[in-house]
Design a protein around this motif. Sequence first.
Motif, mmCIF file in Angstrom:
data_model
loop_
_atom_site.group_PDB
_atom_site.id
_atom_site.type_symbol
_atom_site.label_atom_id
_atom_site.label_comp_id
_atom_site.label_asym_id
_atom_site.label_seq_id
_atom_site.Cartn_x
_atom_site.Cartn_y
_atom_site.Cartn_z
ATOM 1 N N ASN A 194 -0.898 -15.519 25.250
ATOM 2 C CA ASN A 194 -0.765 -15.255 26.675
ATOM 3 C C ASN A 194 0.568 -14.614 27.051
ATOM 4 O O ASN A 194 0.889 -14.502 28.240
ATOM 5 C CB ASN A 194 -0.936 -16.563 27.465
ATOM 6 C CG ASN A 194 -2.322 -17.143 27.299
ATOM 7 O OD1 ASN A 194 -3.301 -16.397 27.280
ATOM 8 N ND2 ASN A 194 -2.414 -18.464 27.172
ATOM 9 N N THR A 245 -0.232 -5.737 26.720
ATOM 10 C CA THR A 245 -0.497 -6.657 27.822
ATOM 11 C C THR A 245 -1.815 -7.380 27.575
ATOM 12 O O THR A 245 -2.768 -6.791 27.048
ATOM 13 C CB THR A 245 -0.567 -5.923 29.173
ATOM 14 O OG1 THR A 245 -0.919 -6.846 30.214
ATOM 15 C CG2 THR A 245 -1.597 -4.806 29.142
ATOM 16 N N GLN A 285 -3.625 -8.240 30.035
ATOM 17 C CA GLN A 285 -4.432 -7.843 31.188
ATOM 18 C C GLN A 285 -5.011 -6.447 30.986
ATOM 19 O O GLN A 285 -4.746 -5.517 31.744
ATOM 20 C CB GLN A 285 -3.577 -7.899 32.458
ATOM 21 C CG GLN A 285 -3.086 -9.305 32.798
ATOM 22 C CD GLN A 285 -2.238 -9.308 34.058
ATOM 23 O OE1 GLN A 285 -1.331 -8.498 34.216
ATOM 24 N NE2 GLN A 285 -2.524 -10.227 34.959
ATOM 25 N N ASP A 286 -5.833 -6.291 29.956
ATOM 26 C CA ASP A 286 -6.330 -4.961 29.621
ATOM 27 C C ASP A 286 -7.413 -4.467 30.574
ATOM 28 O O ASP A 286 -7.797 -3.293 30.522
ATOM 29 C CB ASP A 286 -6.830 -4.918 28.179
ATOM 30 C CG ASP A 286 -7.885 -5.985 27.895
ATOM 31 O OD1 ASP A 286 -8.299 -6.691 28.822
ATOM 32 O OD2 ASP A 286 -8.288 -6.100 26.714
ATOM 33 N N HIS A 287 -7.909 -5.312 31.476
ATOM 34 C CA HIS A 287 -8.928 -4.874 32.421
ATOM 35 C C HIS A 287 -8.378 -3.860 33.428
ATOM 36 O O HIS A 287 -9.147 -3.108 34.041
ATOM 37 C CB HIS A 287 -9.494 -6.079 33.188
ATOM 38 C CG HIS A 287 -8.493 -6.789 34.033
ATOM 39 N ND1 HIS A 287 -7.536 -7.627 33.516
ATOM 40 C CD2 HIS A 287 -8.278 -6.762 35.376
ATOM 41 C CE1 HIS A 287 -6.784 -8.103 34.496
ATOM 42 N NE2 HIS A 287 -7.208 -7.589 35.631
#
Length: 560
Positions: free
Chosen positions: A437, A458, A460-462
């Motif tokens: 994380n 990251t 947060q690849d979305h």
Amino acid sequence: MGGPRLATTWAAPRRERLSMGVIFAVEWTLPRLGVVGLGAALMACGSDSSETVAETLARTLTVTSEDSVVTLASGDTVHVSAATIEFYRTRGWQPAWSEGRGLDERGELVYIAVGKAADDGLSPERYRHDVANRMLTALDEGRLSDEEAAGYAAGLDVLLTEGFNRLTSDLVTGTLDPQDNGLEWRIPVDAPKEQTALASILNGHHPETVLAGARPSIPYYDRMREALAKYQAVEARGGWPLVPEGEDLEPGVRSPAVAVLRTRFLHGADEVEAGLARLGAADSELYDEGLKQAVERFQYRHAIENDGAVGEATLQELNRSVADRLADLRLNLDRWRWLPNELGDRFVLVNIAGYELELVDAGRAIQSMNVVVGKLENATPVFADTIEQIVVNPSWYVPPSIAEGEILPTLAGDPGYLSRNNMVMEGDGIRQRPGPNNALGRFKFVFPNEDNIFLHDTPQDHLFSRTQRDFSHGCIRLELPHELAKQVLDLQTDEGSAQIEPLLEDWQETPIELDRTLPIYILYLTAWVEEDGTVRFHPDVYGSDQELEPQAAERLPPEA
């Protein structure tokens, strides 16, 4: 004059950056520290025009204050810089470009070259080409007396010197100055070299070759010049029609407005869109599959969610005029001129406004990816640096602004926040240890700088699938960090990328020093041209274009 009167091929010199030294005009519109009547002085001389021009140049320029405005025989004025005075002094006050009642061969070529300033998004009038044209026409018409012709020839000589110098200078350093509008652009340009522009011409090099050597020697600039020519051609043909508002334009719809939409693409600058629109020309009012694909491509080129339907955002971009698009291209051509001439054989380039990164080798992008950049309130700065290190499994040292503004207030009501997020207090700061994380993921690309900006992975690849990607606190998140790390290590280290994989088996933090550092340029460009010629326009997410508009209106006006 209608066009070139000479066709001459001269030897091309080696392409290199040109000096801003003794012959470059510093500023065209400087305060009028003095006004000298060059025309009056010239017409008081004798009838031997070649000798008279030299004598009058000497008489006038030796008493002209530096950075003065001189009145020409035509009644027009020209700013004479100290550089121009020095240029003629080193020539013994001999004219450089005039011969009898007109220009010599070199002068003709200088005149023609300045007239092509629009090819670089610059107005020839900025370099007084319109005045030179009127003076040359008057000389060609043969109605001037010998004395008047001498005055015009001498004035024209000075005019071409100032104009060519200023054009060369603008190509070297750019026309606009972002710092005049409070914008940071922390990238130095090249130091001047000894070779000078006019000296090159006088030594036998073609003026257009000299100008080519002053331009940025990067393919991005050349591609944008080609794009500018396409949009200039569209403007010359009358532009494109406005698509009517107030109708739902989507696949399957039949309407006269669809025919206008089709015509909009047929008259546009993108050949692929025009070809797709042409497929359904036999039934022009039907929103068919070809038109849907044309709209999707247009949406891609203008950073709009590509659903193939003409929504509000798409309609707004469709109805921006070709003049607006030319202004975008001129501004961004100037941004390229703010850079050093040589970026290096291999480098990383980040375009903040386009949310994109390219790894460039030998003039071609060998890897490209989406990126996430800083929000407006945490804007990613424009600067250049060198990547020195890649950290595998990095720790995240939380910036004080994030710690004080976000984490510490949360911690006051949630004492377990740090342990749940694998964070520890270290001295006065907070560190997030390597792990699944971790905000920096598996990779961190380090180029030490005052803003503590770096490239990183990251979890947060979305966010990379979104069209607008300004979500970070200033650092640059990578869509394909593993791939970039492998490629950089293969190119910039002796051991190569094989050293990565064992390090990914656990979460041990490991820095890898590059054996050969890699330049990185973090830029802000709202127009972009891909290698295949596709032209893309990006929203002005930080408002930089808007800040530069007053300067651009003055210094980058539409070509006459």
